[in-house]
Design a protein around this motif. Structure first.
Motif, mmCIF file in Angstrom:
data_model
loop_
_atom_site.group_PDB
_atom_site.id
_atom_site.type_symbol
_atom_site.label_atom_id
_atom_site.label_comp_id
_atom_site.label_asym_id
_atom_site.label_seq_id
_atom_site.Cartn_x
_atom_site.Cartn_y
_atom_site.Cartn_z
ATOM 1 N N MET A 1 0.828 -1.205 0.000
ATOM 2 C CA MET A 1 0.000 0.000 0.000
ATOM 3 C C MET A 1 0.861 1.253 0.000
ATOM 4 S SD MET A 1 -3.214 -0.617 2.558
ATOM 5 C CE MET A 1 -4.384 -1.938 2.329
ATOM 6 N N GLY A 2 1.893 1.252 0.829
ATOM 7 C CA GLY A 2 2.764 2.426 0.903
ATOM 8 C C GLY A 2 3.464 2.703 -0.408
ATOM 9 N N THR A 3 3.929 1.651 -1.076
ATOM 10 C CA THR A 3 4.583 1.837 -2.372
ATOM 11 C C THR A 3 3.607 2.410 -3.389
ATOM 12 O OG1 THR A 3 6.038 -0.040 -1.901
ATOM 13 C CG2 THR A 3 5.880 0.674 -4.195
ATOM 14 N N GLY A 4 2.383 1.873 -3.414
ATOM 15 C CA GLY A 4 1.383 2.378 -4.354
ATOM 16 C C GLY A 4 1.015 3.820 -4.080
ATOM 17 N N LEU A 5 0.852 4.171 -2.797
ATOM 18 C CA LEU A 5 0.517 5.556 -2.460
ATOM 19 C C LEU A 5 1.653 6.502 -2.828
ATOM 20 C CD1 LEU A 5 -1.259 5.028 0.983
ATOM 21 C CD2 LEU A 5 -2.307 5.840 -1.135
ATOM 22 N N PHE A 6 2.896 6.066 -2.656
ATOM 23 C CA PHE A 6 4.016 6.907 -3.064
ATOM 24 C C PHE A 6 3.967 7.165 -4.569
ATOM 25 C CE2 PHE A 6 8.236 7.766 -4.611
ATOM 26 C CZ PHE A 6 8.778 8.615 -3.669
ATOM 27 N N ILE A 7 3.695 6.114 -5.343
ATOM 28 C CA ILE A 7 3.629 6.267 -6.799
ATOM 29 C C ILE A 7 2.511 7.223 -7.197
ATOM 30 C CG2 ILE A 7 3.132 5.012 -8.944
ATOM 31 C CD1 ILE A 7 4.538 2.589 -7.663
ATOM 32 N N LEU A 8 1.373 7.124 -6.506
ATOM 33 C CA LEU A 8 0.240 7.987 -6.839
ATOM 34 C C LEU A 8 0.480 9.431 -6.403
ATOM 35 C CD1 LEU A 8 -2.714 5.608 -5.851
ATOM 36 C CD2 LEU A 8 -2.039 6.270 -8.165
ATOM 37 N N LEU A 9 1.131 9.621 -5.260
ATOM 38 C CA LEU A 9 1.310 10.972 -4.728
ATOM 39 C C LEU A 9 2.491 11.702 -5.341
ATOM 40 C CD1 LEU A 9 0.682 10.287 -0.927
ATOM 41 C CD2 LEU A 9 -0.822 11.518 -2.489
ATOM 42 N N PHE A 10 3.496 10.973 -5.800
ATOM 43 C CA PHE A 10 4.746 11.585 -6.235
ATOM 44 C C PHE A 10 4.563 12.651 -7.316
ATOM 45 C CE2 PHE A 10 8.779 11.649 -8.607
ATOM 46 C CZ PHE A 10 9.641 11.992 -7.573
ATOM 47 N N PRO A 11 3.683 12.459 -8.327
ATOM 48 C CA PRO A 11 3.567 13.503 -9.355
ATOM 49 C C PRO A 11 2.869 14.772 -8.881
ATOM 50 C CG PRO A 11 2.839 11.352 -10.176
ATOM 51 C CD PRO A 11 2.926 11.250 -8.696
ATOM 52 N N VAL A 12 2.076 14.684 -7.791
ATOM 53 C CA VAL A 12 1.245 15.830 -7.413
ATOM 54 C C VAL A 12 1.614 16.436 -6.069
ATOM 55 C CG1 VAL A 12 -0.716 15.017 -8.774
ATOM 56 C CG2 VAL A 12 -0.481 14.272 -6.399
ATOM 57 N N ALA A 13 2.374 15.727 -5.244
ATOM 58 C CA ALA A 13 2.706 16.247 -3.913
ATOM 59 C C ALA A 13 3.995 15.599 -3.433
ATOM 60 C CB ALA A 13 1.562 15.968 -2.926
ATOM 61 N N PRO B 1 5.553 13.182 -1.115
ATOM 62 C CA PRO B 1 5.118 12.098 -0.223
ATOM 63 C C PRO B 1 5.736 12.177 1.164
ATOM 64 C CG PRO B 1 5.729 11.252 -2.391
ATOM 65 C CD PRO B 1 6.176 12.677 -2.336
ATOM 66 N N VAL B 2 6.937 12.708 1.282
ATOM 67 C CA VAL B 2 7.587 12.800 2.591
ATOM 68 C C VAL B 2 6.807 13.733 3.517
ATOM 69 C CG1 VAL B 2 9.689 13.497 3.793
ATOM 70 C CG2 VAL B 2 9.840 12.264 1.614
ATOM 71 N N ALA B 3 6.293 14.832 2.958
ATOM 72 C CA ALA B 3 5.506 15.762 3.773
ATOM 73 C C ALA B 3 4.203 15.136 4.255
ATOM 74 C CB ALA B 3 5.213 17.031 2.971
ATOM 75 N N LEU B 4 3.722 14.111 3.547
ATOM 76 C CA LEU B 4 2.473 13.442 3.911
ATOM 77 C C LEU B 4 2.724 12.121 4.623
ATOM 78 C CD1 LEU B 4 0.492 14.058 0.587
ATOM 79 C CD2 LEU B 4 0.298 15.332 2.728
ATOM 80 N N ALA B 5 3.921 11.930 5.154
ATOM 81 C CA ALA B 5 4.287 10.635 5.734
ATOM 82 C C ALA B 5 3.349 10.227 6.865
ATOM 83 C CB ALA B 5 5.731 10.689 6.242
ATOM 84 N N LEU B 6 3.059 11.145 7.771
ATOM 85 C CA LEU B 6 2.227 10.789 8.925
ATOM 86 C C LEU B 6 0.772 10.525 8.535
ATOM 87 C CD1 LEU B 6 3.687 13.124 11.693
ATOM 88 C CD2 LEU B 6 4.252 10.750 11.172
ATOM 89 N N PRO B 7 0.114 11.378 7.701
ATOM 90 C CA PRO B 7 -1.246 11.036 7.280
ATOM 91 C C PRO B 7 -1.329 9.723 6.513
ATOM 92 C CG PRO B 7 -0.803 13.353 6.858
ATOM 93 C CD PRO B 7 0.502 12.734 7.256
ATOM 94 N N VAL B 8 -0.357 9.467 5.642
ATOM 95 C CA VAL B 8 -0.361 8.207 4.890
ATOM 96 C C VAL B 8 -0.202 7.028 5.844
ATOM 97 C CG1 VAL B 8 0.967 6.825 3.250
ATOM 98 C CG2 VAL B 8 0.387 9.186 2.708
ATOM 99 N N THR B 9 0.688 7.158 6.823
ATOM 100 C CA THR B 9 0.884 6.093 7.809
ATOM 101 C C THR B 9 -0.396 5.833 8.590
ATOM 102 O OG1 THR B 9 3.228 6.635 8.017
ATOM 103 C CG2 THR B 9 2.235 5.381 9.809
ATOM 104 N N ALA B 10 -1.082 6.889 9.007
ATOM 105 C CA ALA B 10 -2.337 6.724 9.746
ATOM 106 C C ALA B 10 -3.386 6.025 8.890
ATOM 107 C CB ALA B 10 -2.849 8.087 10.210
ATOM 108 N N LEU B 11 -3.460 6.378 7.604
ATOM 109 C CA LEU B 11 -4.449 5.767 6.713
ATOM 110 C C LEU B 11 -4.173 4.282 6.522
ATOM 111 C CD1 LEU B 11 -6.799 5.959 4.704
ATOM 112 C CD2 LEU B 11 -5.135 6.666 2.966
ATOM 113 N N VAL B 12 -2.927 3.922 6.257
ATOM 114 C CA VAL B 12 -2.594 2.511 6.039
ATOM 115 C C VAL B 12 -2.778 1.709 7.330
ATOM 116 C CG1 VAL B 12 -0.755 0.907 5.409
ATOM 117 C CG2 VAL B 12 -1.039 3.033 4.139
ATOM 118 N N ASN B 13 -2.374 2.268 8.455
ATOM 119 C CA ASN B 13 -2.578 1.570 9.726
ATOM 120 C C ASN B 13 -4.058 1.356 10.014
ATOM 121 O OD1 ASN B 13 0.154 1.397 10.209
ATOM 122 N ND2 ASN B 13 0.231 3.188 11.545
#
Length: 519
Positions: free
Chosen positions: A370-382, A384-396
């Protein structure tokens, strides 16, 4: 009717979000892979090691759980209830903390190695396959024991009374009563633990010991974080999803209901366990399991108290980030699970079962996938490092959802069966129905679900390892970095802090739910 459509729509939206998260990220990974291509020899080695360590860990956990669960089932002693409760602690224990406790006992500088050195022998080396299997057995033996114990307790007392009346020997009892029960419950337990071990990232990261002991998830992390080879990470993510999907399918396929029938709910009297040999055997297994589980926990506390004074300021900042992430993950988990449970109740067995199945699909989706896929999706538009905590909360939240959904779906169905018609006759719908009918009676499962999801998120070392930089690190990641830098005293203090926070958030939510329910 409108009041029926509201919870159904919200539940379907939550189910769609989980399906999009699981399969959307998988689709992004498949798209980024640009053709599956051939796997490198190192990738095949990671696949073989993943399967090998998972099979060994699940097999040992199940084999050792049998005598421990038998002893608990047929012995009544002071502290039995407390011991059974403690068997649930490793499930809430952060994996990185468990690893540190095992190193304090079995590591090269641990208690056992010190004794071996004093005797003139070489110290233990648990890195590699032995350490990975040892950690998985430590984490999963309590789960296997609890599940096997339920199988033993499902055998009605009348079966044992009849066996005694017929003059069964202990061997006859094992063959006629216990063996059929074990054939029923063990395959499902084995498959569940197999799946857990396949998705265990932190254990292999800390105890793998080199390329020869790398799992697919560790290979994904290395390709993503160290090499930034997104194509290889994507291919490995597809492999991991296929492995987890196969293990999840096996778990569902081999699960079967108990076939012992009903009894009269009498206390079980075990005449076959009155011999001296049986008492000694049960004492051996209970004592051994207790020492195996509690000594590492005791070492964490003992060493952690000494290391609390050596904690850098970054540890407390990381603890704050972990706490915020855990609370956000818990809120997301319940925010998804509750409408899905309500929709499943409204839609009936077939469609409601489909909603619940959608909520459990994350079992087959590795957090790193999931994390790899979200990085691929977010990378062109934002970033991903700045969104590390929200992404972690969502996957958890997605990973904790199956447990919360199971707890809430059963409770919602019982409440609707008892009060639903009355609420319909009074025209109660929407927020009023939720506030006056459901929530007052859901406080126990809600508290448990919030506590469990928060505790699991507090100790997670998965997605955050992919995304975070030094300014975004959570407490488990900071603990791992202290261990990697051989700052073991500070690592012990951080481990104790993480243990207290994980168990603390679970206790607060769970106790709060029970307190309000008893008011």
């Amino acid at each position: 009717m409108a009041h029926r459509a509201q919870p159904v729509a919200a539940g379907l939206a939550a189910a769609a979000l989980i399906l999009a998260l699981a399969f959307g990220t998988l689709g992004a990974v498949a798209w980024r892979a640009e053709g599956f291509g051939a796997l490198a020899p190192a990738d095949w080695a990671a696949i073989r090691f993943t399967v090998l360590q998972a099979v060994l860990s699940a097999t040992l956990s199940c084999i050792l759980a049998i005598p421990v669960a038998r002893a608990l089932a047929r012995r009544n002693f002071w502290g039995r209830g407390l011991l059974i409760t403690l068997l649930g602690a490793p499930f809430l224990l952060p994996v990185i903390v468990a690893v540190l406790g095992l190193l304090a006992v079995f590591g090269r500088s641990g208690l056992i190695s010190e004794g071996l050195t004093w005797a003139g022998l070489d110290p233990l080396d648990i890195y590699g396959l032995p350490g990975v299997v040892l950690a998985h057995v430590f984490l999963n033996l309590p789960l296997a024991t609890r599940l096997v114990l339920q199988g033993w307790l499902s055998i009605p007392a009348e079966r044992f009374r009849l066996a005694a009346a017929l003059g069964f020997t202990p061997a006859d009892t094992r063959r006629v009563l216990e063996a059929p029960m074990l054939r029923t419950v063990l395959p499902g337990i084995f498959a569940v633990i197999l799946l857990i071990c396949m998705t265990s990232f932190a254990v292999v990261l800390t105890l793998g010991g080199g390329p020869k002991a790398a799992t697919v998830e560790l290979a994904i992390y290395q390709a993503f974080r160290l090499e930034f080879d997104l194509a290889r990470a994507a291919k490995l993510a597809l492999v991991q999803f296929a492995l987890c999907g196969a293990a999840a399918g096996l778990a569902f396929a081999v699960s079967s209901p108990a076939g012992m029938g009903a009894g009269l709910d009498r206390a079980v009297a075990r005449w076959d366990s009155a011999t001296r040999h049986a008492r000694l055997a049960d004492g051996f297994w209970l004592g051994g399991a207790t020492l195996f589980l509690l000594v590492p926990l005791g070492m964490i506390v003992a060493q952690g108290l000494a290391g609390l004074t050596d904690l850098p300021a970054s540890i407390y900042a990381a603890a704050g980030r972990s706490l915020v992430t855990a609370l956000g993950s818990a809120a997301l988990t319940v925010g998804l699970a509750l409408p899905m449970a309500m929709a499943a109740c409204r839609l009936g067995p077939r469609l409601g079962g489909a909603v619940q199945a959608a909520g459990t699909v994350s079992i087959a989706a590795s957090p790193l996938v999931m994390g790899t896929g979200l990085f691929i999706l977010l990378f062109p538009v934002a970033d991903p490092v700045a969104l590390a905590l929200p992404v972690t909360a969502l996957v958890n939240a997605a990973m904790a959802l199956p447990f919360a959904l199971r707890a809430l779906a059963t409770a919602v169905a019982e409440i609707e069966a008892g009060y639903g018609k009355l609420a319909d006759s009074l025209g109660m719908s929407g927020g009023i129905r939720l506030r006056l009918v459901l929530l007052p009676r859901l406080r126990r499962p809600l508290g448990f679900s919030l506590g469990l999801s928060a505790a699991l998120s507090m100790g997670d070392l998965g997605v955050i390892a992919l995304f975070a930089d030094s300014s975004q690190a959570t407490l488990p990641l900071q603990l791992y970095r202290l261990m990697a830098a051989y700052r073991m005293e500070a690592a012990a203090g951080a481990a104790l802090l993480l243990l207290c926070l994980s168990l603390g958030v679970f206790w607060i939510f769970d106790r709060g739910g029970r307190a309000y329910a008893e008011a």
